[in-house]
Design a protein around this motif. Structure first.
Motif, PDB file in Angstrom:
ATOM      1  N   CYS A  51     -60.901  51.234 -32.053  1.00  0.00           N
ATOM      2  CA  CYS A  51     -59.240  51.077 -32.095  1.00  0.00           C
ATOM      3  C   CYS A  51     -58.581  52.465 -31.592  1.00  0.00           C
ATOM      4  O   CYS A  51     -57.286  52.367 -30.819  1.00  0.00           O
ATOM      5  N   PRO A  64     -49.310  47.276 -24.305  1.00  0.00           N
ATOM      6  CA  PRO A  64     -49.684  46.964 -25.762  1.00  0.00           C
ATOM      7  C   PRO A  64     -51.391  46.617 -25.751  1.00  0.00           C
ATOM      8  O   PRO A  64     -51.762  46.241 -24.524  1.00  0.00           O
ATOM      9  N   THR A  66     -54.948  44.847 -27.577  1.00  0.00           N
ATOM     10  CA  THR A  66     -55.424  43.909 -28.778  1.00  0.00           C
ATOM     11  C   THR A  66     -56.923  43.742 -28.813  1.00  0.00           C
ATOM     12  O   THR A  66     -57.555  44.386 -28.051  1.00  0.00           O
ATOM     13  N   SER A  79     -54.582  48.291 -37.697  1.00  0.00           N
ATOM     14  CA  SER A  79     -53.296  48.313 -37.455  1.00  0.00           C
ATOM     15  C   SER A  79     -52.500  49.669 -37.360  1.00  0.00           C
ATOM     16  O   SER A  79     -51.352  49.662 -36.837  1.00  0.00           O
ATOM     17  N   GLN A  80     -53.123  50.601 -37.404  1.00  0.00           N
ATOM     18  CA  GLN A  80     -52.726  51.916 -37.056  1.00  0.00           C
ATOM     19  C   GLN A  80     -52.545  52.161 -35.584  1.00  0.00           C
ATOM     20  O   GLN A  80     -51.748  53.093 -35.075  1.00  0.00           O
ATOM     21  N   TRP A  81     -53.433  51.493 -34.845  1.00  0.00           N
ATOM     22  CA  TRP A  81     -53.228  51.683 -33.173  1.00  0.00           C
ATOM     23  C   TRP A  81     -53.255  50.496 -32.748  1.00  0.00           C
ATOM     24  O   TRP A  81     -52.589  50.482 -31.178  1.00  0.00           O
ATOM     25  N   ASP A  83     -51.570  46.965 -31.515  1.00  0.00           N
ATOM     26  CA  ASP A  83     -50.269  46.241 -31.269  1.00  0.00           C
ATOM     27  C   ASP A  83     -50.289  44.557 -31.532  1.00  0.00           C
ATOM     28  O   ASP A  83     -49.271  44.189 -32.314  1.00  0.00           O
ATOM     29  N   LEU A  84     -51.273  44.013 -31.199  1.00  0.00           N
ATOM     30  CA  LEU A  84     -51.549  42.718 -31.336  1.00  0.00           C
ATOM     31  C   LEU A  84     -53.025  42.533 -32.024  1.00  0.00           C
ATOM     32  O   LEU A  84     -53.966  42.592 -31.421  1.00  0.00           O
ATOM     33  N   LEU A  85     -52.866  41.865 -33.358  1.00  0.00           N
ATOM     34  CA  LEU A  85     -54.074  41.778 -34.028  1.00  0.00           C
ATOM     35  C   LEU A  85     -54.532  40.295 -33.481  1.00  0.00           C
ATOM     36  O   LEU A  85     -53.938  39.427 -33.786  1.00  0.00           O
ATOM     37  N   SER A 104     -49.281  43.095 -41.890  1.00  0.00           N
ATOM     38  CA  SER A 104     -49.630  44.255 -41.464  1.00  0.00           C
ATOM     39  C   SER A 104     -48.698  44.822 -40.658  1.00  0.00           C
ATOM     40  O   SER A 104     -48.469  46.121 -40.204  1.00  0.00           O
ATOM     41  N   ARG A 106     -47.741  44.017 -37.611  1.00  0.00           N
ATOM     42  CA  ARG A 106     -48.345  43.762 -36.102  1.00  0.00           C
ATOM     43  C   ARG A 106     -48.057  42.329 -35.738  1.00  0.00           C
ATOM     44  O   ARG A 106     -48.002  41.392 -36.541  1.00  0.00           O
ATOM     45  N   CYS A 133     -44.479  37.015 -41.336  1.00  0.00           N
ATOM     46  CA  CYS A 133     -44.766  37.132 -39.680  1.00  0.00           C
ATOM     47  C   CYS A 133     -44.219  36.142 -38.944  1.00  0.00           C
ATOM     48  O   CYS A 133     -44.615  34.985 -39.222  1.00  0.00           O
TER      49      CYS A 133
END
Length: 247
Positions: A51, A64, A66, A79-81, A83-85, A104, A106, A133
């Motif tokens: 990540c 972005p 993912t 989620s620190q790095w 953009d799209l989980l 998160s 994100r 979300c």
């Protein structure tokens, strides 16, 4: 993520293609291929290292990024790095995972499981909405058809969008033959461009494509991938189809 050098090189090459075609795109690479046919198959560098690398690539190219997440603990790190989980197909009904991704902050992309009907994604959407979300999408990646075979039903794209959901077509995973090589997954990569074109014509919101410089040497999903040198032509075709559909 076969290696850091490989991931950085692929990001650079794809960025050059996308920039020339003026395409919006999201870069995806897996830090852990957790769902492998055989226990000895290559998996990846792990969550934090992978990540962090993706975050650096996203910052370098202004795009972005993912990746798949497999546990609540992974989400806390990713989620620190990221953009799209992305929620893998086989985990798409795991409530704790869905809720953690939704909380998160994100964006979330949920791969629709091969075992789900298109309208079943409403329950997943409701889970995400329940934790605030609103920025999420669903990805069609084929439906199980007998043993070691998937079928892509373009009606699924329409039905999921009719629910008010953003819908992505996974053109390459949808041509998999799960476990078809015994200790690995086979596939019909030559059909992936066909599904991509059909999906854009059907009105999807985006296309998920696996690519590799030499798919025959890929450490994962090689039989499904579109060779990188064929990617520009396919993307131009998809652009033209999209222009016709949205005219």
């Amino acid at each position: 993520m076969e290696s850091e050098a490989f991931v950085r090189d692929m990001a650079r090459r794809i960025h050059e293609i996308a920039s020339e075609l003026k395409l919006k795109w999201i870069f995806k690479a897996s830090y852990d291929k957790a769902n492998r046919s055989a226990g000895g198959s290559f998996r990846g560098p792990g969550c934090e290292a992978g990540c962090r690398l993706l975050g650096e690539i996203g910052e370098e190219y202004g795009i972005p990024v993912t990746t798949d997440v497999h546990s609540v603990e992974d989400i806390e790190i990713a989620s620190q790095w990221i953009d799209l989980l992305q929620i893998p197909a086989f985990l798409c009904r795991q409530t704790d995972l869905i809720l953690a991704a939704g909380r998160s902050g994100r964006a979330v992309n949920v791969k629709k499981g091969q075992f789900l009907a298109p309208w079943d994604v409403k329950n997943i959407a409701d889970k995400l909405k329940s934790v605030g979300c609103a920025n999420f999408a669903f990805t069609e990646r084929g439906t199980t058809f007998g043993y070691q075979n998937l079928v892509a039903d373009m009606r699924s794209l329409y039905w999921m969008r009719e629910l008010g959901c953003r819908v992505i077509m996974d053109a390459t995973h949808s041509v998999q033959r799960p476990g078809g090589l015994g200790t690995a997954t086979g596939g019909d990569g030559k059909l992936a461009p066909v599904l991509a074109r059909a999906a854009v014509a059907a009105g999807c919101d985006g296309v998920f494509i696996e690519t590799h410089i030499n798919p025959a040497e890929a450490l994962s999903d090689g039989p499904n991938q579109i060779p990188l040198d064929q990617l520009p032509e396919l993307l131009q075709q998809l652009q033209r189809i999209h222009e016709v559909v949205t005219a």
